[in-house]
Design a protein around this motif. Structure first.
Motif, PDB file in Angstrom:
ATOM      1  N   GLN A 170      -0.363   4.144   0.233  1.00  0.00           N
ATOM      2  CA  GLN A 170      -1.007   5.042   1.190  1.00  0.00           C
ATOM      3  C   GLN A 170      -0.434   4.880   2.594  1.00  0.00           C
ATOM      4  O   GLN A 170      -0.172   5.862   3.289  1.00  0.00           O
ATOM      5  CB  GLN A 170      -2.503   4.797   1.204  1.00  0.00           C
ATOM      6  N   THR A 171      -0.216   3.633   3.009  1.00  0.00           N
ATOM      7  CA  THR A 171       0.298   3.382   4.354  1.00  0.00           C
ATOM      8  C   THR A 171       1.808   3.145   4.372  1.00  0.00           C
ATOM      9  O   THR A 171       2.426   3.176   5.434  1.00  0.00           O
ATOM     10  CB  THR A 171      -0.372   2.147   4.982  1.00  0.00           C
ATOM     11  N   SER A 174       0.834  -1.198   0.000  1.00  0.00           N
ATOM     12  CA  SER A 174       0.000   0.000   0.000  1.00  0.00           C
ATOM     13  C   SER A 174       0.869   1.248   0.000  1.00  0.00           C
ATOM     14  O   SER A 174       1.627   1.484   0.948  1.00  0.00           O
ATOM     15  CB  SER A 174      -0.911   0.015   1.228  1.00  0.00           C
TER      16      SER A 174
END
Length: 70
Positions: free
Chosen positions: A38-39, A36
């Motif tokens: 995003q993370t 991910s």
């Protein structure tokens, strides 16, 4: 099977995720990859024979850096 988590720096988009997934999936024994941007997390599930050094090298080959998350 074991699942190991890594913190990856430098990912910003889906293309970044795809590049890492492609490199890590080439490692013998890897069964599943969750990544991910995003993370900044990468979770690799695979055989006990899969080594951290191989995963970190694959991430570096994709152009990013990673460390094993505790």
């Amino acid at each position: 099977m074991t699942a190991n988590q890594y913190q990856v720096t430098g990912m910003t988009c889906g293309h970044c995720e795809m590049s890492i997934r492609e490199e890590v999936s080439a490692i013998a024994g890897v069964e599943d990859i969750q990544v991910s941007a995003q993370t900044g997390k990468l979770v690799v599930t695979g055989a006990d024979s899969v080594q951290d050094a191989d995963i970190l090298a694959a991430v570096a080959e994709a152009g990013y850096s990673a460390v094993r998350a505790s």
